[in-house]
Design a protein around this motif. Structure first.
Motif, PDB file in Angstrom:
ATOM      1  N   LEU A 204       1.774  11.786  -2.959  1.00 29.88           N
ATOM      2  CA  LEU A 204       0.960  10.148  -2.916  1.00 29.88           C
ATOM      3  C   LEU A 204       0.801   9.237  -2.275  1.00 29.88           C
ATOM      4  N   GLY A 205       0.787   9.674  -1.055  1.00 29.72           N
ATOM      5  CA  GLY A 205       1.464   9.014  -0.216  1.00 29.72           C
ATOM      6  C   GLY A 205      -0.619   8.324  -0.141  1.00 29.72           C
ATOM      7  N   ASP A 206      -1.595   9.409  -0.233  1.00 34.77           N
ATOM      8  CA  ASP A 206      -2.819   8.499   0.009  1.00 34.77           C
ATOM      9  C   ASP A 206      -3.011   7.645  -0.740  1.00 34.77           C
ATOM     10  N   ARG A 207      -2.236   7.368  -1.273  1.00 30.81           N
ATOM     11  CA  ARG A 207      -2.615   6.532  -2.793  1.00 30.81           C
ATOM     12  C   ARG A 207      -1.618   5.244  -3.272  1.00 30.81           C
ATOM     13  N   ALA A 208      -0.799   5.638  -2.725  1.00 29.91           N
ATOM     14  CA  ALA A 208       0.750   4.555  -2.553  1.00 29.91           C
ATOM     15  C   ALA A 208       0.626   2.680  -2.442  1.00 29.91           C
ATOM     16  N   VAL A 209       0.864   2.371  -2.401  1.00 32.10           N
ATOM     17  CA  VAL A 209       0.631   0.732  -1.866  1.00 32.10           C
ATOM     18  C   VAL A 209       1.698   0.416  -2.266  1.00 32.10           C
ATOM     19  N   ARG A 210       2.838  -0.457  -0.673  1.00 34.23           N
ATOM     20  CA  ARG A 210       4.617  -0.721  -0.751  1.00 34.23           C
ATOM     21  C   ARG A 210       4.365  -1.790  -1.586  1.00 34.23           C
ATOM     22  N   ILE A 211       5.703  -2.404  -2.024  1.00 37.25           N
ATOM     23  CA  ILE A 211       5.832  -3.315  -2.700  1.00 37.25           C
ATOM     24  C   ILE A 211       7.091  -4.365  -1.482  1.00 37.25           C
TER      25      ILE A 211
END
Length: 400
Positions: free
Chosen positions: A241-248
């Motif tokens: 899912l790295g291509d859609r992940a946004v980090r908090i």
């Protein structure tokens, strides 16, 4: 040791005025709203509901297990479902609790959902047989400004604006310019309750609600829902899912401190000190500040609060909020784009959904998926959500 937490899927319904009906003319109730937003978030993440380990449901107006009833539209998997209410910061409180579950190693995939089915008209106190939660806030402000017959929230935030005008020379036009900006931004948001553009004169000439706030500077009551799927780094890696992940990158919640009631300030009563402290904690945790973000979704329940939040979040110095909006720094082509969604004023404000709708907007912005309202070169984003009574949640996001 705290684990990294990622937003991997978001979804929301269009925000509508209370009592709206669907294409078939049927009333839309909160289970349908949760189903629509929850399914959209799961589909965006590419995750099945059976993979969700816990869910947090946020709403202000509803019975005790409305979260379960809404989420049962997604499946009956027996997972823990917790219901939360933190006034207007309820959606970001659900996000906050979901993030804590993952950061603490208690879960790898959590769903946070917020929703509201509201009554028409201004907010009122729900129970007449007990002390209202805002009694101390109302009493503290009544010592500073004579109460009127205007809706209590408009009085609180209007008086905070009046205080800013007295202290710093801020003008009614500067507050109205914030509303003009946000209505203009919402024209590009298909989820927004209002997509009409107004001139500065139209905003100033609309019905006065509570000085200096006219109707077009006040957020409406709204129906709607928004949701986010949160995941651990392990889950992101295992499921590609790295291509859609946004980090908090950081997230902090602050509740009222003695300053709220002891400062003898209408600005303090509406939570500016909570915002300032939550922002400072978030910047310290993330290792970067407002100068490093490109887009901001902040809590403009009233135009006065957007200006107060500029200062509390450190976008400008104390007393400089009016100059900031005049300079064009908070719209496209400026230093930041603040509330590209249209904000609460124009996108709408279903209380439990607002914080998660802000999360959705910033996730789309960081992915470059915001369409005609996309901000150029977004690398980091700032979210601010506040509820009187009180809680302020400040969240910083970066590309994964």
């Amino acid at each position: 040791m705290s684990q990294n937490v990622y937003v991997v899927g978001v979804g929301m319904t269009p925000f509508r005025k209370p009592g709206s009906v669907d294409a078939q003319g049927d009333d839309v109730d909160y289970p349908q709203l949760v189903r629509e937003a929850g399914r959209a978030a799961l589909a965006d993440a590419g995750v099945e509901y059976a993979q969700i380990e816990q869910a947090i449901a946020g709403y202000v107006y509803g019975d005790s297990t409305s979260g379960q009833r809404g989420l049962y539209e997604l499946g009956l998997t027996g997972i823990p479902i917790s219901n939360v209410n933190n006034n207007c910061s309820t959606g970001s409180t659900a996000l906050f609790l979901g993030r804590q579950l993952i950061a603490g190693g208690l879960a790898d995939c959590v769903l946070a959902v917020g929703f509201e089915k509201m009554q028409k008209g201004s907010l009122t106190m729900a129970f007449g047989d007990r002390e209202p939660p805002l009694m101390r806030h109302l009493a503290a402000q009544a010592e500073l400004y004579e109460p009127t017959t205007a809706p209590y929230a408009a009085q609180l935030f209007g008086n905070a604006g009046r205080e800013h005008m007295t202290q710093y020379g801020t003008t009614a036009e500067q507050f109205a310019r914030i509303a003009e900006k946000n209505h203009r931004h919402s024209a590009n948001n298909p989820y927004a309750q209002f997509q009409d553009v107004y001139t500065l004169d139209q905003i100033l000439e609309s019905k006065m609600i509570s000085e200096p706030l006219t109707k077009l500077q006040c957020s409406p009551t709204s129906d709607g829902s928004a949701a986010a799927v949160l995941a651990s780094e392990r889950f992101v890696d295992q499921h590609g899912l790295g291509d859609r992940a946004v980090r908090i990158a950081a997230q902090h919640m602050v509740t009222d401190t003695p300053a709220t009631f002891e400062d003898r300030s209408a600005i303090s009563v509406v939570g500016a000190d909570m915002t300032r402290l939550a922002a400072r904690k978030a910047y310290d945790t993330a290792g970067f500040g407002p100068q490093d973000v490109q887009v901001v979704e902040l809590h403009d329940c009233f135009s006065t609060n957007e200006l107060l939040s500029y200062e509390a979040l450190g976008l400008c110095g104390e007393g400089e909020g009016g100059s900031l909006i005049d300079s064009g720094a908070t719209t496209y082509g400026g230093r930041w784009v603040v509330n590209p969604s249209g904000g609460l004023i124009s996108k709408g404000h279903p209380l439990g959904a607002t914080g998660l709708a802000q999360c959705a907007e910033l996730t789309w912005q960081l992915r470059g998926q915001a369409g005609p309202r996309q901000v150029d070169g977004v690398r980091a984003a700032l979210q601010h959500n506040i509820g009187l009574g009180g809680a302020a949640v400040v969240t910083l996001y970066t590309r994964a």
